[in-house]
Enzyme design. Structure first.
Site, PDB file in Angstrom:
ATOM      1  N   GLY A 127       0.824  -1.220   0.000  1.00 36.57           N
ATOM      2  CA  GLY A 127       0.000   0.000   0.000  1.00 36.57           C
ATOM      3  C   GLY A 127       0.849   1.257   0.000  1.00 36.57           C
ATOM      4  O   GLY A 127       0.892   2.000   0.976  1.00 36.57           O
ATOM      5  N   GLU A 244      13.133  -3.871  -4.179  1.00 36.10           N
ATOM      6  CA  GLU A 244      12.198  -4.100  -5.271  1.00 36.10           C
ATOM      7  C   GLU A 244      12.943  -4.013  -6.601  1.00 36.10           C
ATOM      8  O   GLU A 244      12.753  -4.822  -7.495  1.00 36.10           O
ATOM      9  CB  GLU A 244      11.069  -3.056  -5.187  1.00 36.10           C
ATOM     10  CG  GLU A 244       9.931  -3.301  -6.157  1.00 36.10           C
ATOM     11  CD  GLU A 244       8.781  -2.309  -5.991  1.00 36.10           C
ATOM     12  OE1 GLU A 244       8.791  -1.513  -5.030  1.00 36.10           O
ATOM     13  OE2 GLU A 244       7.884  -2.326  -6.846  1.00 36.10           O
ATOM     14  N   GLU A 385      11.375   6.709 -16.108  1.00 37.08           N
ATOM     15  CA  GLU A 385      11.778   8.120 -16.112  1.00 37.08           C
ATOM     16  C   GLU A 385      12.399   8.476 -14.758  1.00 37.08           C
ATOM     17  O   GLU A 385      13.434   9.144 -14.686  1.00 37.08           O
ATOM     18  CB  GLU A 385      10.569   9.025 -16.394  1.00 37.08           C
ATOM     19  CG  GLU A 385      10.071   8.967 -17.833  1.00 37.08           C
ATOM     20  CD  GLU A 385       9.314   7.696 -18.173  1.00 37.08           C
ATOM     21  OE1 GLU A 385       8.746   7.074 -17.250  1.00 37.08           O
ATOM     22  OE2 GLU A 385       9.296   7.303 -19.352  1.00 37.08           O
TER      23      GLU A 385
HETATM   24  C1  LIG Z   1       0.211  -2.981 -12.915  1.00 37.63           C
HETATM   25  C2  LIG Z   1       0.657  -2.106 -11.796  1.00 37.63           C
HETATM   26  C3  LIG Z   1       0.838  -2.644 -10.544  1.00 37.63           C
HETATM   27  C4  LIG Z   1       1.198  -1.829  -9.473  1.00 37.63           C
HETATM   28  N1  LIG Z   1       1.295  -2.365  -8.211  1.00 37.63           N
HETATM   29  C5  LIG Z   1       1.482  -1.569  -7.143  1.00 37.63           C
HETATM   30  C6  LIG Z   1       1.408  -2.064  -5.817  1.00 37.63           C
HETATM   31  O1  LIG Z   1       1.189  -3.261  -5.592  1.00 37.63           O
HETATM   32  N2  LIG Z   1       1.533  -1.206  -4.788  1.00 37.63           N
HETATM   33  C7  LIG Z   1       1.773   0.114  -4.985  1.00 37.63           C
HETATM   34  O2  LIG Z   1       1.894   0.836  -4.009  1.00 37.63           O
HETATM   35  N3  LIG Z   1       1.851   0.641  -6.238  1.00 37.63           N
HETATM   36  C8  LIG Z   1       1.703  -0.173  -7.317  1.00 37.63           C
HETATM   37  N4  LIG Z   1       1.746   0.356  -8.604  1.00 37.63           N
HETATM   38  C9  LIG Z   1       1.831   1.796  -8.756  1.00 37.63           C
HETATM   39  C10 LIG Z   1       3.113   2.273  -9.396  1.00 37.63           C
HETATM   40  O3  LIG Z   1       4.137   2.244  -8.495  1.00 37.63           O
HETATM   41  C11 LIG Z   1       2.838   3.689  -9.952  1.00 37.63           C
HETATM   42  O4  LIG Z   1       2.004   3.527 -11.066  1.00 37.63           O
HETATM   43  C12 LIG Z   1       4.098   4.415 -10.327  1.00 37.63           C
HETATM   44  O5  LIG Z   1       4.773   4.826  -9.203  1.00 37.63           O
HETATM   45  C13 LIG Z   1       3.817   5.652 -11.208  1.00 37.63           C
HETATM   46  O6  LIG Z   1       2.897   6.487 -10.597  1.00 37.63           O
HETATM   47  P1  LIG Z   1       1.617   7.019 -11.373  1.00 37.63           P
HETATM   48  O7  LIG Z   1       0.944   5.853 -11.964  1.00 37.63           O
HETATM   49  O8  LIG Z   1       0.828   7.857 -10.453  1.00 37.63           O
HETATM   50  O9  LIG Z   1       2.187   7.878 -12.559  1.00 37.63           O
HETATM   51  P2  LIG Z   1       2.736   9.391 -12.455  1.00 37.63           P
HETATM   52  O10 LIG Z   1       3.654   9.495 -11.308  1.00 37.63           O
HETATM   53  O11 LIG Z   1       1.606  10.310 -12.533  1.00 37.63           O
HETATM   54  O12 LIG Z   1       3.587   9.457 -13.771  1.00 37.63           O
HETATM   55  C14 LIG Z   1       3.054   9.733 -15.060  1.00 37.63           C
HETATM   56  C15 LIG Z   1       4.218   9.890 -16.013  1.00 37.63           C
HETATM   57  O13 LIG Z   1       5.027  10.981 -15.596  1.00 37.63           O
HETATM   58  C16 LIG Z   1       6.369  10.561 -15.444  1.00 37.63           C
HETATM   59  N5  LIG Z   1       7.021  11.344 -14.401  1.00 37.63           N
HETATM   60  C17 LIG Z   1       6.587  11.555 -13.148  1.00 37.63           C
HETATM   61  N6  LIG Z   1       7.460  12.314 -12.486  1.00 37.63           N
HETATM   62  C18 LIG Z   1       8.475  12.584 -13.329  1.00 37.63           C
HETATM   63  C19 LIG Z   1       9.680  13.340 -13.227  1.00 37.63           C
HETATM   64  N7  LIG Z   1      10.009  13.969 -12.110  1.00 37.63           N
HETATM   65  N8  LIG Z   1      10.484  13.411 -14.312  1.00 37.63           N
HETATM   66  C20 LIG Z   1      10.149  12.760 -15.469  1.00 37.63           C
HETATM   67  N9  LIG Z   1       9.023  12.068 -15.615  1.00 37.63           N
HETATM   68  C21 LIG Z   1       8.195  11.972 -14.551  1.00 37.63           C
HETATM   69  C22 LIG Z   1       6.264   9.102 -15.105  1.00 37.63           C
HETATM   70  O14 LIG Z   1       7.464   8.421 -15.361  1.00 37.63           O
HETATM   71  C23 LIG Z   1       5.139   8.663 -16.020  1.00 37.63           C
HETATM   72  O15 LIG Z   1       5.623   8.461 -17.297  1.00 37.63           O
HETATM   73  C24 LIG Z   1       1.415  -0.459  -9.681  1.00 37.63           C
HETATM   74  C25 LIG Z   1       1.247   0.076 -10.962  1.00 37.63           C
HETATM   75  C26 LIG Z   1       0.880  -0.727 -12.015  1.00 37.63           C
HETATM   76  C27 LIG Z   1       0.708  -0.109 -13.373  1.00 37.63           C
END
Ligand SMILES: Cc1cc2nc3c(=O)[nH]c(=O)nc-3n(C[C@H](O)[C@H](O)[C@H](O)COP(=O)(O)OP(=O)(O)OC[C@H]3O[C@@H](n4cnc5c(N)ncnc54)[C@H](O)[C@@H]3O)c2cc1C
Lengths: 398, 377
Positions: A127, A244, A385
């Protein structure tokens, strides 16, 4: 220079192969290979088989029920397991929470939670992420407020992998709003079998139910479930993330996926000849294979450095970026190899225990879903990224 | 030079876009795709009334368009709405009918244009991959007709069709371009079995098996053994359609992603303010314009001599396949986790873009064909 494994490590490899040959049912391996979904029970049964051999968490220290394996031995283990198409073990407890407990937990916490992991008593999920806190994890808003011996938890987690099977979740929660954002976060273990916790499915683009939203409404966790100190959770969370990432080079999984790709390319035909002999496609496979061979050695170099005592730091970001991209490319090529039969959408063929007759060749149903699903690899575990940002800062000092 | 569509084309495209946005939204189509026919027959009829099908065919044949630019205008509009329905099937079959001509063919074409008949094009086979001349289904001449046996693979809207145009070999080796013939086969013909399914792109297809299917002599379309050219021509029209469909979808995906980058905040700022992402979007834009130009080249070469026409078509399909995969994957990546969800319309456009490469030849097929045609020239 010597690129061979030590005699001791090679002996372990043989032992692992023997164990897998004896223990892993061939039909189960075949289903894993073809990207079919396993039931919760099948995963649990496989974990129980590993546990019986003492190999469910061989990287843990011996005193906690592990084997105290070195990073090299662990690499061999992961590699051989993937190559044999063994079901993946659920990483959240065994590979993520456990190292945190071992390093930062109290004796009582270790004594209670670690054996339960080995016995399969708990299914853990992670989480961390929230709708507003993805890459910017320190933005977590879920709150935990002290009420006597308990925390009262309110808020929402999202993207919780396999949360639908889990009974326990480790959470990053906000316990203070003063000072730096990172300084008000705590690491708490929460029982999901309570009225204040609701799990809702998120269906991914491949049609699978892998991730969930988890809502907390006055959920409760005993203060005894706090890991380390209150408001120090960020330190533990980051420690967990490096664990991880080190596994995300995915070398074994990519070698296994490359094997499937080659089988598909040998079976599919183009112009009446095996696709594998088509110069265009052969070049695509060769490029992926070369990248993977290079990555194997890069991984082993990082492993060797870690074995010599250097902690894998920003180097693990390098492995994560390249490893996930190589894996995606292999999945993409397998989809291409399939030609027109990449199109039929056949979730019924992938369901646990299904005998549905596939449209097209028997390997067809899992290929496009595996390709689509693999897009997650560059997003989670710290997006690629974000990893490149880390490399730029920590290694390149830009 | 004038790169703009005609007023008629623009008006039709606008009308189609508006209809799809208001009356035939993505949710409805996704809901319907689970079972045959896989689309709203009411919407299909209305789209036919608006001219979506007529614009694909020559005025001489009862249509009101038929040029490659007309085809492109319609399919770009359909692609921007990710519309499901047997449009491509109708174009492919209709193009075959138009090529062979004759009373029967023209009557069927009228029915297609009016939205009264759905005719699927059953050409591709399990072992043919994308090769147009490889046909193993056989048609044997008998008393008063033909007997067809073989298997047809991933036939677009095969479980929605009233009839099929089936390619079958009447002479020659399995990969001879000569010796292929086209037959009209009703969906209910004894010996014909159809297994329909939804595709990853939300469109339906079917496996079609022919086990000694008998059709009358009048069901041979055109000259026996001479269908390759007809098939190549129909496929060319189909390639224009798919490229235009792709360009329509690419624009939508680009806009959705740019909008997301403007609104999604992390680290206290819109993620679109990160230069790493800005440059990726700039590349997306540049590549989409390349795909649009490739389509323009194909449209321009369509009426020309065979080799230059087919080369331009292969160049377009190659470019589209490459750009579609790039943009689709970037769109998911830049959306982060939300880009992985079924619920977000984006993911359906993304799957459609990826699957375009599996229809009528992928990037490798068309690259190889482009090279081979160049050698022949
Ligand atoms: C299938 C799947 C399973 C997952 N399982 C888990 C889980 O079990 N537990 C958990 O806690 N989380 C989980 N996650 C969440 C995952 O860790 C997040 O999706 C990830 O951290 C990206 O966050 P976001 O989706 O909010 O994207 P955002 O952070 O909104 O990013 C959107 C885009 O912006 C880019 N970006 C963001 N900040 C920057 C920056 N500073 N410079 C350049 N580019 C940037 C990102 O790389 C991405 O391309 C899972 C995600 C997926 C897709």
């Amino acid at each position: 220079m010597d690129l061979t494994f030590s005699a001791e490590d090679e002996a372990l490899r043989q032992e692992v192969r023997k164990f897998l040959a004896e223990t892993l049912p061939p039909d189960l391996a075949q289903r894993v290979r073809l990207g079919k979904h396993l039931s919760k029970g099948e995963t649990e049964a496989w974990q129980a088989a590993l546990s019986a051999r003492g190999w469910l968490a061989p990287h843990w220290p011996k005193e906690h029920g592990g084997q105290g394996w070195s990073v090299t031995q662990r690499y061999i283990w992961d590699y051989e397991k993937s190559l044999a198409h063994a079901p993946p073990t659920v990483a959240f407890g065994l590979n993520m929470l456990a190292p945190v407990l071992i390093k930062f937990g109290t004796e009582a916490q270790k004594a209670y939670w670690l054996p339960r992991m080995l016995n399969g008593d708990d299914w853990w999920c992670q989480g961390y992420s929230e709708p507003g806190a993805g890459s910017d994890l320190a933005a977590v808003k879920t709150t935990a407020v002290r009420d006597g011996d308990e925390y009262v938890i309110n808020g929402q987690k999202t993207w919780t992998s396999l949360g639908q099977h889990a009974n326990m979740i480790f959470c990053l929660v906000r316990t203070a709003n003063t000072g730096k954002r990172q300084e008000g976060i705590s690491f708490v273990l929460v029982d999901m079998d309570q009225p204040g916790v609701e799990v809702r499915p998120i269906i991914t683009l491949d049609g699978d139910h892998e991730v969930n939203e988890v809502f907390f409404t006055d959920a409760r966790a005993p203060v005894a479930n706090l890991i380390g100190e209150e408001n120090q959770g960020w330190t533990y969370a980051k420690y967990l993330l490096t664990y991880e990432r080190t596994s995300m080079a995915m070398v074994g999984a990519s070698v296994a996926a490359l094997g499937l790709l080659k089988d598909v390319a040998r079976t599919e035909t183009k112009g009446g000849r095996p696709l594998a002999e088509d110069p265009f496609f052969a070049a695509r496979i060769a490029r992926a294979e070369i990248e993977l061979e290079n990555l194997k050695t890069t991984t082993l170099r990082v492993v060797a450095a870690a074995a010599a005592g250097g902690a894998p730091g920003a180097e693990s970001s390098m492995l994560k970026v390249k490893g996930t991209e190589v894996h995606q490319e292999i999945r993409s090529l397998t989809r291409r190899a399939l030609g027109p039969y990449a199109l039929p959408y056949q979730p019924e063929s992938l369901a646990p225990g299904s005998n549905a007759e596939p449209v097209g060749p028997d390997y067809a149903p899992g290929v496009t879903p595996a390709y689509l699903n693999s897009r997650k690899l560059t997003i989670y575990g710290g997006s690629n990224e974000v990893q490149r940002n880390i490399i730029t800062k920590a290694i390149l000092k830009l | 030079m004038d790169f703009n569509p005609t007023d008629d084309q623009r008006m039709l495209a606008d009308t189609l876009r508006r209809f799809v946005a208001e009356r035939y939204p993505l949710e409805a189509r996704t809901r319907l795709s689970g079972a045959a026919p896989g689309y709203s027959t009411q919407a299909w009829r209305q789209l036919a009334e608006l001219g979506a099908l007529g614009a694909l065919f020559d005025p001489e044949l009862g249509g009101y368009g038929g040029g490659p630019d007309d085809i492109a205008a319609v399919f770009e509009a359909l692609g921007s709405g990710a519309v499901a329905g047997p449009f491509l099937a109708s174009l492919l079959s209709g193009s075959c009918l138009a090529s062979v001509g004759g009373e029967q063919a023209e009557a069927l074409l009228q029915a297609i244009i009016a939205g009264d008949a759905v005719i699927a094009f059953a050409h591709q086979e399990p072992g043919s991959r994308y090769e147009l001349g490889r046909v193993e289904t056989t048609a044997a001449a008998g008393a008063g007709g033909w007997r067809l046996s073989g298997a047809k693979a991933v036939v677009s809207y095969g479980d929605a069709a009233d009839q099929f145009i089936v390619s079958a070999r009447t002479s020659g080796a399995p990969d001879d371009e000569q010796g292929v013939s086209l037959f009209l086969v009703p969906a209910g013909a004894p010996g014909l079995s159809i297994r329909g399914y939804v595709g990853v792109d939300g469109a339906r297809s079917a496996e079609v098996l022919l086990d000694q299917v008998e059709v009358g002599a009048d069901r041979l379309l055109g000259v026996a053994g001479g269908a390759f050219e007809v098939i190549e021509k129909a496929t060319g029209a189909g390639v224009v359609a798919l490229c235009a469909d792709g360009v329509g979808a690419l624009d939508v995906v680009k806009d959705m992603t740019a909008e997301y980058l403007r609104t999604r905040k992390q680290f206290g700022q819109p993620i679109g303010s990160f230069q790493a992402l800005q440059h990726r979007m700039a590349t997306v834009l540049i590549e989409i314009e390349q795909a649009r130009s490739a389509l323009t080249n194909a449209v321009a070469a369509f009426g020309g001599p065979r080799v230059s026409r087919e080369r331009a078509l292969s160049a377009a399909k190659y470019t589209l396949g490459r750009v579609a995969a790039l943009v689709a994957e970037e769109a998911v990546q830049l959306h982060g986790g939300i880009g992985m969800t079924w619920e977000l319309p984006l993911s359906h456009y993304v799957k459609r873009l990826i699957m375009l490469d599996h229809l009528l030849g992928d990037v490798d097929h068309h690259l190889e064909r482009y090279i081979a045609l160049g050698r022949a020239a």
